[in-house]
Design a protein around this motif. Structure first.
Motif, PDB file in Angstrom:
ATOM      1  N   ARG A   1      -7.991   2.705   8.822  1.00 48.25           N
ATOM      2  CA  ARG A   1      -7.236   1.472   9.045  1.00 48.25           C
ATOM      3  C   ARG A   1      -7.133   0.638   7.775  1.00 48.25           C
ATOM      4  O   ARG A   1      -8.111   0.457   7.061  1.00 48.25           O
ATOM      5  CB  ARG A   1      -7.905   0.647  10.152  1.00 48.25           C
ATOM      6  CG  ARG A   1      -7.925   1.387  11.484  1.00 48.25           C
ATOM      7  CD  ARG A   1      -8.707   0.662  12.558  1.00 48.25           C
ATOM      8  NE  ARG A   1     -10.030   0.325  12.093  1.00 48.25           N
ATOM      9  CZ  ARG A   1     -10.599  -0.879  12.290  1.00 48.25           C
ATOM     10  NH1 ARG A   1      -9.980  -1.813  12.954  1.00 48.25           N
ATOM     11  NH2 ARG A   1     -11.807  -1.113  11.834  1.00 48.25           N
ATOM     12  N   GLU A   2      -5.902   0.169   7.525  1.00 53.31           N
ATOM     13  CA  GLU A   2      -5.629  -0.721   6.394  1.00 53.31           C
ATOM     14  C   GLU A   2      -6.315  -0.227   5.127  1.00 53.31           C
ATOM     15  O   GLU A   2      -6.943  -0.978   4.391  1.00 53.31           O
ATOM     16  CB  GLU A   2      -6.021  -2.157   6.736  1.00 53.31           C
ATOM     17  CG  GLU A   2      -5.219  -2.716   7.885  1.00 53.31           C
ATOM     18  CD  GLU A   2      -5.493  -4.177   8.185  1.00 53.31           C
ATOM     19  OE1 GLU A   2      -6.248  -4.838   7.437  1.00 53.31           O
ATOM     20  OE2 GLU A   2      -4.926  -4.664   9.181  1.00 53.31           O
ATOM     21  N   ALA A   3      -6.144   1.061   4.853  1.00 52.54           N
ATOM     22  CA  ALA A   3      -6.833   1.695   3.728  1.00 52.54           C
ATOM     23  C   ALA A   3      -6.094   1.574   2.406  1.00 52.54           C
ATOM     24  O   ALA A   3      -6.632   1.916   1.361  1.00 52.54           O
ATOM     25  CB  ALA A   3      -7.059   3.178   4.052  1.00 52.54           C
ATOM     26  N   ASP A   4      -4.862   1.104   2.456  1.00 55.69           N
ATOM     27  CA  ASP A   4      -4.063   1.028   1.232  1.00 55.69           C
ATOM     28  C   ASP A   4      -3.203  -0.235   1.273  1.00 55.69           C
ATOM     29  O   ASP A   4      -2.762  -0.652   2.348  1.00 55.69           O
ATOM     30  CB  ASP A   4      -3.168   2.268   1.135  1.00 55.69           C
ATOM     31  CG  ASP A   4      -2.822   2.652  -0.286  1.00 55.69           C
ATOM     32  OD1 ASP A   4      -3.109   1.882  -1.221  1.00 55.69           O
ATOM     33  OD2 ASP A   4      -2.241   3.739  -0.461  1.00 55.69           O
ATOM     34  N   LEU A   5      -2.984  -0.826   0.123  1.00 61.57           N
ATOM     35  CA  LEU A   5      -2.117  -1.998   0.009  1.00 61.57           C
ATOM     36  C   LEU A   5      -0.804  -1.535  -0.605  1.00 61.57           C
ATOM     37  O   LEU A   5      -0.773  -1.084  -1.747  1.00 61.57           O
ATOM     38  CB  LEU A   5      -2.784  -3.066  -0.866  1.00 61.57           C
ATOM     39  CG  LEU A   5      -2.087  -4.411  -0.955  1.00 61.57           C
ATOM     40  CD1 LEU A   5      -2.002  -5.077   0.424  1.00 61.57           C
ATOM     41  CD2 LEU A   5      -2.822  -5.319  -1.932  1.00 61.57           C
ATOM     42  N   ARG A   6       0.281  -1.587   0.179  1.00 68.86           N
ATOM     43  CA  ARG A   6       1.598  -1.142  -0.289  1.00 68.86           C
ATOM     44  C   ARG A   6       2.567  -2.300  -0.165  1.00 68.86           C
ATOM     45  O   ARG A   6       2.787  -2.806   0.924  1.00 68.86           O
ATOM     46  CB  ARG A   6       2.106   0.039   0.558  1.00 68.86           C
ATOM     47  CG  ARG A   6       1.308   1.308   0.496  1.00 68.86           C
ATOM     48  CD  ARG A   6       1.365   2.026  -0.849  1.00 68.86           C
ATOM     49  NE  ARG A   6       2.678   2.165  -1.424  1.00 68.86           N
ATOM     50  CZ  ARG A   6       3.479   3.198  -1.260  1.00 68.86           C
ATOM     51  NH1 ARG A   6       3.125   4.196  -0.507  1.00 68.86           N
ATOM     52  NH2 ARG A   6       4.652   3.230  -1.866  1.00 68.86           N
ATOM     53  N   ASP A   7       3.138  -2.706  -1.268  1.00 68.64           N
ATOM     54  CA  ASP A   7       4.128  -3.792  -1.287  1.00 68.64           C
ATOM     55  C   ASP A   7       3.609  -5.034  -0.566  1.00 68.64           C
ATOM     56  O   ASP A   7       4.317  -5.651   0.224  1.00 68.64           O
ATOM     57  CB  ASP A   7       5.452  -3.318  -0.655  1.00 68.64           C
ATOM     58  CG  ASP A   7       6.050  -2.130  -1.404  1.00 68.64           C
ATOM     59  OD1 ASP A   7       5.961  -2.127  -2.645  1.00 68.64           O
ATOM     60  OD2 ASP A   7       6.574  -1.222  -0.744  1.00 68.64           O
TER      61      ASP A   7
END
Length: 188
Positions: A158-164
């Motif tokens: 969950r929410e493992a990456d920050l994209r844009d």
């Protein structure tokens, strides 16, 4: 269990998977820079010069611990993407799978067939026990392709990456040799 040093040509009804050559670098540069590919696979780390790509694709056939194959349209021979088995663990007989299909290869079943071809090769020819993958949770098309090929959702990071500026999930999927064997040939 053999290693990944043999680079096969795998032929399906719609696609031919073949070893990469240096000459594929220009087309792969276009594919890798496609906005949808970037959206679903992330931006490349470091600058992707044509020289770096020629070196990368020109040496894929020398790698005994991974299998990178070009996905081509069987009807035209056009290069439309890639499929890769990597992070090979010889003791656990497992590896990770990834793919990317450029704009000219989408929506025609090429990615689905290419996935089935390389996964089948991994189990039937290489003796793998398990193949896993990770995909962004918002990549619905890819998740459908993987499910059609027999991959099962094993979890979500969950929410493992920050994209844009937005947190996004990674979906973890896997398939075992016995699950692949149990699929009827019509299901594949």
């Amino acid at each position: 269990m053999s290693d990944f040093s043999v680079k096969p040509v795998l032929t399906g009804d719609r696609t031919v998977l073949r070893p990469f050559t240096e000459a594929d670098a220009e087309v792969m540069a276009e594919i890798i820079e496609d906005p949808e590919v970037v959206r679903f696979t992330g931006a490349p780390s470091g600058e992707l010069t044509l020289e770096r790509l020629r070196s990368w694709y020109g040496t894929r056939s020398e790698q005994p611990d991974r299998l990178d194959l070009a996905v081509t349209d069987r009807a035209t021979g056009e290069l439309v993407g890639e499929v890769v088995l990597y992070e090979w663990d010889s003791i656990a007989r497992s590896c990770t799978f990834r793919t990317l299909i450029g704009p000219r290869g989408r929506g025609r079943g090429l990615g689905t067939e290419a996935t089935r071809l390389i996964v089948g090769h991994g189990f039937e020819q290489l003796g793998l026990h398990r193949i896993e993958l990770e995909a962004y949770g918002y990549n619905a098309r890819a998740l459908r392709v993987y499910e059609k090929a027999g991959f099962v959702v094993e979890g979500v990071r969950r929410e493992a990456d920050l994209r844009d500026g937005e947190w996004v999930d990674w979906v973890i999927m896997g398939i075992l040799d016995r699950e692949w064997a149990a699929l009827s040939s019509t299901a594949r």
